[in-house]
Design a protein around this motif. Sequence first.
Motif, PDB file in Angstrom:
ATOM      1  N   GLN A   1       0.807  -1.223   0.000  1.00 27.12           N
ATOM      2  CA  GLN A   1       0.000   0.000   0.000  1.00 27.12           C
ATOM      3  C   GLN A   1       0.837   1.269   0.000  1.00 27.12           C
ATOM      4  O   GLN A   1       0.302   2.359  -0.161  1.00 27.12           O
ATOM      5  N   LEU A   2       2.142   1.137   0.160  1.00 23.89           N
ATOM      6  CA  LEU A   2       3.003   2.302   0.320  1.00 23.89           C
ATOM      7  C   LEU A   2       2.967   3.212  -0.902  1.00 23.89           C
ATOM      8  O   LEU A   2       2.853   4.425  -0.780  1.00 23.89           O
ATOM      9  N   GLY A   3       3.030   2.635  -2.089  1.00 27.71           N
ATOM     10  CA  GLY A   3       3.014   3.434  -3.312  1.00 27.71           C
ATOM     11  C   GLY A   3       1.741   4.243  -3.454  1.00 27.71           C
ATOM     12  O   GLY A   3       1.777   5.440  -3.783  1.00 27.71           O
ATOM     13  N   GLU A   4       0.590   3.619  -3.183  1.00 26.51           N
ATOM     14  CA  GLU A   4      -0.695   4.319  -3.284  1.00 26.51           C
ATOM     15  C   GLU A   4      -0.810   5.431  -2.245  1.00 26.51           C
ATOM     16  O   GLU A   4      -1.269   6.536  -2.542  1.00 26.51           O
ATOM     17  N   GLU A   5      -0.371   5.145  -1.030  1.00 24.23           N
ATOM     18  CA  GLU A   5      -0.467   6.124   0.051  1.00 24.23           C
ATOM     19  C   GLU A   5       0.424   7.335  -0.227  1.00 24.23           C
ATOM     20  O   GLU A   5       0.001   8.483  -0.054  1.00 24.23           O
ATOM     21  N   ILE A   6       1.633   7.082  -0.676  1.00 26.93           N
ATOM     22  CA  ILE A   6       2.567   8.184  -0.965  1.00 26.93           C
ATOM     23  C   ILE A   6       2.087   9.000  -2.152  1.00 26.93           C
ATOM     24  O   ILE A   6       2.088  10.233  -2.115  1.00 26.93           O
ATOM     25  N   SER A   7       1.665   8.347  -3.229  1.00 28.66           N
ATOM     26  CA  SER A   7       1.211   9.099  -4.400  1.00 28.66           C
ATOM     27  C   SER A   7      -0.043   9.904  -4.075  1.00 28.66           C
ATOM     28  O   SER A   7      -0.233  11.004  -4.588  1.00 28.66           O
ATOM     29  N   GLY A   8      -0.903   9.392  -3.198  1.00 31.19           N
ATOM     30  CA  GLY A   8      -2.071  10.146  -2.760  1.00 31.19           C
ATOM     31  C   GLY A   8      -1.685  11.387  -1.969  1.00 31.19           C
ATOM     32  O   GLY A   8      -2.258  12.453  -2.154  1.00 31.19           O
ATOM     33  N   ARG A   9      -0.692  11.247  -1.115  1.00 31.17           N
ATOM     34  CA  ARG A   9      -0.227  12.404  -0.332  1.00 31.17           C
ATOM     35  C   ARG A   9       0.509  13.405  -1.215  1.00 31.17           C
ATOM     36  O   ARG A   9       0.417  14.608  -1.000  1.00 31.17           O
ATOM     37  N   LEU A  10       1.237  12.921  -2.214  1.00 31.08           N
ATOM     38  CA  LEU A  10       1.961  13.832  -3.107  1.00 31.08           C
ATOM     39  C   LEU A  10       1.015  14.636  -3.981  1.00 31.08           C
ATOM     40  O   LEU A  10       1.282  15.786  -4.306  1.00 31.08           O
ATOM     41  N   SER A  11      -0.119  14.042  -4.365  1.00 33.83           N
ATOM     42  CA  SER A  11      -1.060  14.764  -5.216  1.00 33.83           C
ATOM     43  C   SER A  11      -1.815  15.846  -4.434  1.00 33.83           C
ATOM     44  O   SER A  11      -2.243  16.836  -5.003  1.00 33.83           O
ATOM     45  N   GLN A  12      -1.953  15.664  -3.117  1.00 32.95           N
ATOM     46  CA  GLN A  12      -2.653  16.650  -2.292  1.00 32.95           C
ATOM     47  C   GLN A  12      -1.796  17.870  -1.991  1.00 32.95           C
ATOM     48  O   GLN A  12      -2.303  18.969  -1.872  1.00 32.95           O
ATOM     49  N   GLU A  13      -0.505  17.701  -1.869  1.00 35.89           N
ATOM     50  CA  GLU A  13       0.402  18.775  -1.474  1.00 35.89           C
ATOM     51  C   GLU A  13       1.209  19.247  -2.675  1.00 35.89           C
ATOM     52  O   GLU A  13       1.491  18.478  -3.585  1.00 35.89           O
ATOM     53  N   GLU A  14       1.558  20.516  -2.676  1.00 34.25           N
ATOM     54  CA  GLU A  14       2.381  21.058  -3.751  1.00 34.25           C
ATOM     55  C   GLU A  14       3.837  20.628  -3.611  1.00 34.25           C
ATOM     56  O   GLU A  14       4.467  20.212  -4.566  1.00 34.25           O
ATOM     57  N   SER A  15       4.388  20.757  -2.434  1.00 37.06           N
ATOM     58  CA  SER A  15       5.771  20.344  -2.221  1.00 37.06           C
ATOM     59  C   SER A  15       5.858  19.567  -0.916  1.00 37.06           C
ATOM     60  O   SER A  15       5.437  20.040   0.128  1.00 37.06           O
ATOM     61  N   VAL A  16       6.379  18.354  -1.016  1.00 36.14           N
ATOM     62  CA  VAL A  16       6.486  17.483   0.143  1.00 36.14           C
ATOM     63  C   VAL A  16       7.906  16.936   0.187  1.00 36.14           C
ATOM     64  O   VAL A  16       8.424  16.446  -0.808  1.00 36.14           O
ATOM     65  N   ASP A  17       8.550  17.065   1.338  1.00 36.55           N
ATOM     66  CA  ASP A  17       9.840  16.438   1.566  1.00 36.55           C
ATOM     67  C   ASP A  17       9.590  15.147   2.324  1.00 36.55           C
ATOM     68  O   ASP A  17       8.919  15.146   3.352  1.00 36.55           O
ATOM     69  N   LEU A  18      10.144  14.053   1.806  1.00 37.43           N
ATOM     70  CA  LEU A  18       9.947  12.755   2.443  1.00 37.43           C
ATOM     71  C   LEU A  18      11.203  12.374   3.209  1.00 37.43           C
ATOM     72  O   LEU A  18      12.300  12.372   2.661  1.00 37.43           O
ATOM     73  N   GLU A  19      11.021  12.094   4.477  1.00 33.82           N
ATOM     74  CA  GLU A  19      12.110  11.645   5.339  1.00 33.82           C
ATOM     75  C   GLU A  19      11.849  10.202   5.727  1.00 33.82           C
ATOM     76  O   GLU A  19      10.727   9.838   6.063  1.00 33.82           O
TER      77      GLU A  19
END
Length: 135
Positions: free
Chosen positions: A82-100
């Motif tokens: 589910q990681l890919g779906e969850e991350i891509s969903g969060r990336l589409s909601q935000e303009e700029s996201v830094d992932l740690e």
Amino acid sequence: MRISSTKARSIDSETGILPLINIVFLLLIFFMLAGQLSASDPLAVEPPESLSETLPEERRLTLFISDEGTMMLEDTEVALEQLGEEISGRLSQEESVDLEVKADSALESTRLVQVMSRLRQAGVEQVTLLTNSRR
């Protein structure tokens, strides 16, 4: 009546100024090192002023990975599938996201490579791997 000493006073004028010179040179060295922390722009550009009074928020997502491979994205448990779906969903909601990514040191490297592969498939271009500094 004035009483004066017959012994001439020997005043060393340099002893009072040497500590001052040392401090000035230490400050000079400090500002030389601390003053140029970032590279200067190749062109002198004056950007336009913003009409907005608030600064844009820089959003950071943190992915925690335990030594057993359990993953938590912020406060939500996520499976590798589910990681890919969850991350891509969060990336589409935000303009700029830094992932740690904060992974346990006992985590197998193959598991970390699998996670990084899923993140790349989800569209993540840059990941910051959080570590502890040596003391």
